[in-house]
Motif scaffolding. Structure first.
Motif, PDB file in Angstrom:
ATOM      1  N   LYS A 155      -3.096   9.551  -0.498  1.00  0.00           N
ATOM      2  CA  LYS A 155      -3.613   8.473  -1.357  1.00  0.00           C
ATOM      3  C   LYS A 155      -5.034   8.164  -0.924  1.00  0.00           C
ATOM      4  N   PRO A 156      -5.891   7.777  -1.878  1.00  0.00           N
ATOM      5  CA  PRO A 156      -7.272   7.439  -1.510  1.00  0.00           C
ATOM      6  C   PRO A 156      -7.332   6.128  -0.724  1.00  0.00           C
ATOM      7  N   ILE A 157      -8.352   6.036   0.103  1.00  0.00           N
ATOM      8  CA  ILE A 157      -8.598   4.826   0.883  1.00  0.00           C
ATOM      9  C   ILE A 157      -9.797   4.130   0.267  1.00  0.00           C
ATOM     10  N   GLU A 158      -9.658   2.831   0.068  1.00  0.00           N
ATOM     11  CA  GLU A 158     -10.697   2.044  -0.598  1.00  0.00           C
ATOM     12  C   GLU A 158     -11.612   1.362   0.421  1.00  0.00           C
ATOM     13  N   ILE A 159     -12.836   1.104   0.008  1.00  0.00           N
ATOM     14  CA  ILE A 159     -13.756   0.292   0.801  1.00  0.00           C
ATOM     15  C   ILE A 159     -13.111  -1.083   1.000  1.00  0.00           C
ATOM     16  N   GLY A 160     -13.183  -1.608   2.207  1.00  0.00           N
ATOM     17  CA  GLY A 160     -12.632  -2.922   2.513  1.00  0.00           C
ATOM     18  C   GLY A 160     -11.208  -2.888   3.037  1.00  0.00           C
ATOM     19  N   GLU A 161     -10.558  -1.720   2.990  1.00  0.00           N
ATOM     20  CA  GLU A 161      -9.205  -1.630   3.542  1.00  0.00           C
ATOM     21  C   GLU A 161      -9.271  -1.421   5.052  1.00  0.00           C
ATOM     22  N   LEU A 162      -8.239  -1.903   5.733  1.00  0.00           N
ATOM     23  CA  LEU A 162      -8.117  -1.712   7.175  1.00  0.00           C
ATOM     24  C   LEU A 162      -7.290  -0.449   7.401  1.00  0.00           C
ATOM     25  N   VAL A 163      -7.902   0.561   7.987  1.00  0.00           N
ATOM     26  CA  VAL A 163      -7.227   1.831   8.224  1.00  0.00           C
ATOM     27  C   VAL A 163      -6.703   1.852   9.653  1.00  0.00           C
ATOM     28  N   CYS A 195      -1.500   7.077   3.771  1.00  0.00           N
ATOM     29  CA  CYS A 195      -2.586   7.829   3.140  1.00  0.00           C
ATOM     30  C   CYS A 195      -2.735   9.258   3.620  1.00  0.00           C
ATOM     31  N   ASN A 196      -2.267   9.543   4.824  1.00  0.00           N
ATOM     32  CA  ASN A 196      -2.551  10.847   5.395  1.00  0.00           C
ATOM     33  C   ASN A 196      -1.583  11.138   6.527  1.00  0.00           C
ATOM     34  N   SER A 197      -1.202  12.410   6.636  1.00  0.00           N
ATOM     35  CA  SER A 197      -0.473  12.918   7.795  1.00  0.00           C
ATOM     36  C   SER A 197      -1.184  14.179   8.255  1.00  0.00           C
ATOM     37  N   SER A 198      -1.331  14.317   9.565  1.00  0.00           N
ATOM     38  CA  SER A 198      -2.073  15.449  10.100  1.00  0.00           C
ATOM     39  C   SER A 198      -1.476  15.906  11.417  1.00  0.00           C
ATOM     40  N   TYR A 199      -1.708  17.192  11.719  1.00  0.00           N
ATOM     41  CA  TYR A 199      -1.244  17.766  12.983  1.00  0.00           C
ATOM     42  C   TYR A 199      -2.397  18.535  13.608  1.00  0.00           C
ATOM     43  N   PHE A 200      -2.829  18.105  14.779  1.00  0.00           N
ATOM     44  CA  PHE A 200      -3.927  18.729  15.505  1.00  0.00           C
ATOM     45  C   PHE A 200      -3.371  19.399  16.756  1.00  0.00           C
ATOM     46  N   THR A 201      -3.753  20.652  16.990  1.00  0.00           N
ATOM     47  CA  THR A 201      -3.405  21.309  18.245  1.00  0.00           C
ATOM     48  C   THR A 201      -4.584  21.143  19.183  1.00  0.00           C
ATOM     49  N   MET A 202      -4.306  20.529  20.316  1.00  0.00           N
ATOM     50  CA  MET A 202      -5.324  20.252  21.322  1.00  0.00           C
ATOM     51  C   MET A 202      -4.986  21.032  22.589  1.00  0.00           C
ATOM     52  N   VAL A 259      -1.800   8.063   9.059  1.00  0.00           N
ATOM     53  CA  VAL A 259      -2.870   7.157   8.643  1.00  0.00           C
ATOM     54  C   VAL A 259      -2.318   6.223   7.572  1.00  0.00           C
ATOM     55  N   GLU A 260      -2.513   4.932   7.802  1.00  0.00           N
ATOM     56  CA  GLU A 260      -2.107   3.920   6.837  1.00  0.00           C
ATOM     57  C   GLU A 260      -3.319   3.057   6.515  1.00  0.00           C
ATOM     58  N   ALA A 261      -3.408   2.625   5.272  1.00  0.00           N
ATOM     59  CA  ALA A 261      -4.481   1.724   4.851  1.00  0.00           C
ATOM     60  C   ALA A 261      -3.845   0.436   4.353  1.00  0.00           C
ATOM     61  N   GLU A 262      -4.406  -0.674   4.793  1.00  0.00           N
ATOM     62  CA  GLU A 262      -3.888  -1.988   4.408  1.00  0.00           C
ATOM     63  C   GLU A 262      -4.932  -2.741   3.606  1.00  0.00           C
ATOM     64  N   ASN A 263      -4.509  -3.230   2.451  1.00  0.00           N
ATOM     65  CA  ASN A 263      -5.348  -4.127   1.678  1.00  0.00           C
ATOM     66  C   ASN A 263      -5.273  -5.474   2.398  1.00  0.00           C
ATOM     67  N   ILE A 264      -6.365  -5.904   2.994  1.00  0.00           N
ATOM     68  CA  ILE A 264      -6.309  -7.111   3.825  1.00  0.00           C
ATOM     69  C   ILE A 264      -6.151  -8.390   3.002  1.00  0.00           C
ATOM     70  N   LEU A 265      -6.370  -8.323   1.697  1.00  0.00           N
ATOM     71  CA  LEU A 265      -6.173  -9.501   0.846  1.00  0.00           C
ATOM     72  C   LEU A 265      -4.714  -9.669   0.433  1.00  0.00           C
ATOM     73  N   THR A 266      -4.033  -8.533   0.155  1.00  0.00           N
ATOM     74  CA  THR A 266      -2.645  -8.614  -0.320  1.00  0.00           C
ATOM     75  C   THR A 266      -1.621  -8.286   0.759  1.00  0.00           C
ATOM     76  N   LEU A 273     -15.993   0.629   5.508  1.00  0.00           N
ATOM     77  CA  LEU A 273     -17.243   0.058   5.017  1.00  0.00           C
ATOM     78  C   LEU A 273     -17.848   0.917   3.907  1.00  0.00           C
ATOM     79  N   PRO A 274     -18.756   0.360   3.118  1.00  0.00           N
ATOM     80  CA  PRO A 274     -19.416   1.158   2.076  1.00  0.00           C
ATOM     81  C   PRO A 274     -20.107   2.415   2.627  1.00  0.00           C
ATOM     82  N   SER A 275     -20.580   2.360   3.867  1.00  0.00           N
ATOM     83  CA  SER A 275     -21.246   3.531   4.454  1.00  0.00           C
ATOM     84  C   SER A 275     -20.277   4.687   4.710  1.00  0.00           C
TER      85      SER A 275
END
Length: 181
Positions: free
Chosen positions: A67-75, A108-115, A95-102, A20-22
């Motif tokens: 890669k940047p994630i755009e407003i309106g994409e489904l992450v 967009c992102n790969s991360s490793y968290f130690t918990m 992390v993947e972002a999908e353009n819901i129109l196309t 969302l824009p927020s």
């Protein structure tokens, strides 16, 4: 007490959220801090699901914003337990972002968290082992071992080195600094 083991699939978590824009920064892209918050949440969910305990973030290793994630994409965030120690777990997140129109999907992102699993008094708890079911699982587990060894080596080197300016000043010649002593 007999050691328990779990399949990776038993603890995997997938969440999707519309951006969302927020959630954006001043440049109109999704704010990295917002994404980090989502990453921490899914890492907690995955680790807690695996350990059946409250988990805390011990460290974050490798957060690559590809890669940047755009407003309106489904992450969509996909989390798996890549490695387990005694009380710790490395959670790999894609992390993947999908353009819901196309329908176009981008990584967009790969991360490793130690918990680390904790009891109600804050003491570390043992976690179930992992059942590795194929080359992909073995590769991710071994990569986590290698990352942990590299991290320990880096920590030792930085602790044991004093980095005095006289000894290391020549290194700075190739960098964008001006030295005024």
């Amino acid at each position: 007490m007999e050691k328990t083991y779990k399949k990776i699939a038993e603890s995997q978590v997938v969440i999707s959220e519309l951006m969302l824009p927020s959630h954006s920064n001043f440049n109109g892209k999704i704010h990295g801090g917002y994404l980090l918050s989502l990453l921490d949440q899914i890492a907690f969910a995955c680790a807690s699901k695996h350990s059946r305990a409250y988990c805390v973030t011990a460290s974050v290793d490798t957060v690559d914003f590809l890669k940047p994630i755009e407003i309106g994409e489904l992450v969509t965030l996909k989390a798996s337990v890549n490695y387990v120690g005694n009380s710790s777990m490395v959670i790999g997140i894609r992390v993947e972002a999908e353009n819901i129109l196309t329908g176009e999907v981008k990584h967009c992102n790969s991360s490793y968290f130690t918990m680390v699993a904790k009891d109600k008094d804050g003491k570390s708890l043992p976690v179930p082992g992992l059942i590795l079911e194929g080359d992909h699982d073995i590769r991710r587990f071994v990569k986590s071992i290698k990352r942990n060894k590299m991290k320990a080596k880096r920590k030792t080197e930085f602790h044991e080195t004093d980095f005095s300016s006289n000894e290391y000043i020549h290194i700075l010649e190739d960098y964008n600094v001006k030295i005024e002593l």
